[in-house]
Motif scaffolding. Structure first.
Motif, short mmCIF file in Angstrom:
data_model
loop_
_atom_site.label_atom_id
_atom_site.label_comp_id
_atom_site.label_asym_id
_atom_site.label_seq_id
_atom_site.Cartn_x
_atom_site.Cartn_y
_atom_site.Cartn_z
N ILE A 26 19.12 59.21 3.30
CA ILE A 26 17.98 59.11 2.39
C ILE A 26 18.20 59.95 1.14
O ILE A 26 17.88 59.53 0.03
CB ILE A 26 16.69 59.54 3.12
CG1 ILE A 26 16.36 58.53 4.24
CG2 ILE A 26 15.51 59.63 2.14
CD1 ILE A 26 15.27 58.99 5.18
N SER A 27 18.79 61.12 1.33
CA SER A 27 19.07 61.98 0.18
C SER A 27 20.03 61.30 -0.78
O SER A 27 19.87 61.37 -2.00
CB SER A 27 19.61 63.34 0.63
OG SER A 27 20.95 63.24 1.07
N ARG A 28 21.05 60.60 -0.24
CA ARG A 28 22.00 59.88 -1.09
C ARG A 28 21.34 58.67 -1.74
O ARG A 28 21.62 58.33 -2.89
CB ARG A 28 23.22 59.44 -0.26
CG ARG A 28 24.06 60.57 0.29
CD ARG A 28 24.54 61.51 -0.80
NE ARG A 28 25.40 60.84 -1.77
CZ ARG A 28 26.72 60.86 -1.73
NH1 ARG A 28 27.35 61.53 -0.78
NH2 ARG A 28 27.43 60.23 -2.65
N GLN A 29 20.48 58.00 -0.98
CA GLN A 29 19.81 56.80 -1.51
C GLN A 29 19.00 57.11 -2.75
O GLN A 29 18.99 56.35 -3.71
CB GLN A 29 18.91 56.21 -0.42
CG GLN A 29 18.10 55.00 -0.88
CD GLN A 29 17.21 54.45 0.22
OE1 GLN A 29 17.41 54.74 1.39
NE2 GLN A 29 16.23 53.67 -0.16
N TYR A 30 18.31 58.26 -2.74
CA TYR A 30 17.45 58.62 -3.85
C TYR A 30 18.10 59.60 -4.82
O TYR A 30 17.50 59.98 -5.83
CB TYR A 30 16.13 59.21 -3.33
CG TYR A 30 15.22 58.17 -2.71
CD1 TYR A 30 14.40 57.37 -3.50
CD2 TYR A 30 15.20 57.97 -1.34
CE1 TYR A 30 13.59 56.41 -2.94
CE2 TYR A 30 14.38 57.03 -0.75
CZ TYR A 30 13.57 56.25 -1.56
OH TYR A 30 12.76 55.30 -0.99
N LEU B 200 20.13 67.31 -0.43
CA LEU B 200 19.59 67.41 0.92
C LEU B 200 18.69 68.63 1.07
O LEU B 200 17.61 68.55 1.67
CB LEU B 200 20.74 67.47 1.93
CG LEU B 200 20.36 67.49 3.42
CD1 LEU B 200 19.57 66.25 3.80
CD2 LEU B 200 21.62 67.61 4.27
N ALA B 201 19.12 69.74 0.50
CA ALA B 201 18.33 70.98 0.59
C ALA B 201 16.97 70.83 -0.08
O ALA B 201 15.95 71.32 0.41
CB ALA B 201 19.10 72.15 -0.02
N ARG C 185 11.20 63.19 -10.04
CA ARG C 185 12.31 63.32 -10.97
C ARG C 185 13.60 62.72 -10.42
O ARG C 185 14.57 62.55 -11.15
CB ARG C 185 12.55 64.79 -11.33
CG ARG C 185 13.01 65.66 -10.18
CD ARG C 185 13.21 67.10 -10.65
NE ARG C 185 13.63 67.98 -9.57
CZ ARG C 185 12.82 68.58 -8.73
NH1 ARG C 185 11.52 68.39 -8.84
NH2 ARG C 185 13.28 69.37 -7.78
N HIS C 186 13.60 62.38 -9.14
CA HIS C 186 14.81 61.82 -8.53
C HIS C 186 14.76 60.31 -8.39
O HIS C 186 15.66 59.72 -7.82
CB HIS C 186 15.06 62.46 -7.16
CG HIS C 186 15.40 63.91 -7.25
ND1 HIS C 186 16.57 64.37 -7.78
CD2 HIS C 186 14.69 65.01 -6.89
CE1 HIS C 186 16.59 65.69 -7.74
NE2 HIS C 186 15.47 66.09 -7.21
#
Length: 203
Positions: free
Chosen positions: A40-44, A48-49, A73-74
């Motif tokens: 999910i972090s990569r998708q958006y 990760l932190a 903002r992402h």
């Protein structure tokens, strides 16, 4: 006609954003079976932190149905314009004609992943037209097929990628193993295979 089509899809893409996103607020992601926090972090495109901190998570364990806050903002779409959509759709059409819709989105995601990686240029245009040792990174630029008008599915795939969808799990490269003659690219870690393309990350 083509630019008008882009405009229609672009307006629809903006309207399809969650209301909170249009208002400049945070958006939410509902966890699906098989989702990982890293994915999910990569998708958006959010670290990760940061994702863990915003959602008060102490670890990476998540559950289907759980709603995660994605800092506004992402969300990528606001950083691009119709010219970006047009060019991204052209490279998708040229590289992934005959592939599934997911395969088309995946090609678009690789372009966008490169714009966020320090080893590559920062814009869609510069990534697509980049040369290494005088050779274009993408064959359609060299052979001119980048100039073909994309079909509706390629345009939709471009917008989907610009919304932040990444079926490749963060890939920076893709190739067709039946065609590729570059031995180096075959040594890269494979992140996924979709249709005729293998998607890979940096070594």
């Amino acid at each position: 006609m083509f630019k008008r089509l882009i405009g229609v899809f672009w307006a629809a893409a903006i309207l399809s954003l969650p209301v909170a996103a249009q208002a400049g607020q945070n958006v939410a992601h509902t966890v699906n079976p098989g989702d990982t926090l890293y994915g999910i972090s990569r998708q958006y495109g959010v670290q990760l932190a940061v994702l863990m901190n915003v959602n008060n998570l102490e670890g990476a364990l998540i559950f289907p149905g759980q709603r995660l806050i994605i800092p506004r903002r992402h969300v990528f779409l606001e950083n691009y314009n119709q010219d970006d959509v047009m060019l991204l759709a052209r490279i998708i059409h040229a590289e992934a004609r005959g592939e599934s819709f997911e395969g088309k989105v995946a090609v678009g995601a690789v372009i966008l992943n490169r714009t966020r990686n320090p080893a590559f240029p920062k814009t869609i245009r510069d990534v697509i037209y980049e040369k290494t040792n005088g050779v274009y990174q993408f064959t359609p630029v060299a052979d001119g097929s980048i100039n073909l008008d994309p079909d509706e599915e390629a345009i939709r795939a471009a917008i989907e990628a610009l919304h932040g969808r990444d079926p490749t799990n963060g890939a920076l490269f893709f190739y067709n193993p039946e065609i590729a003659r570059d031995r180096w690219i075959r040594t890269l870690p494979v992140s996924r295979r979709i249709g005729n393309h293998i998607f890979a990350t940096a070594a």
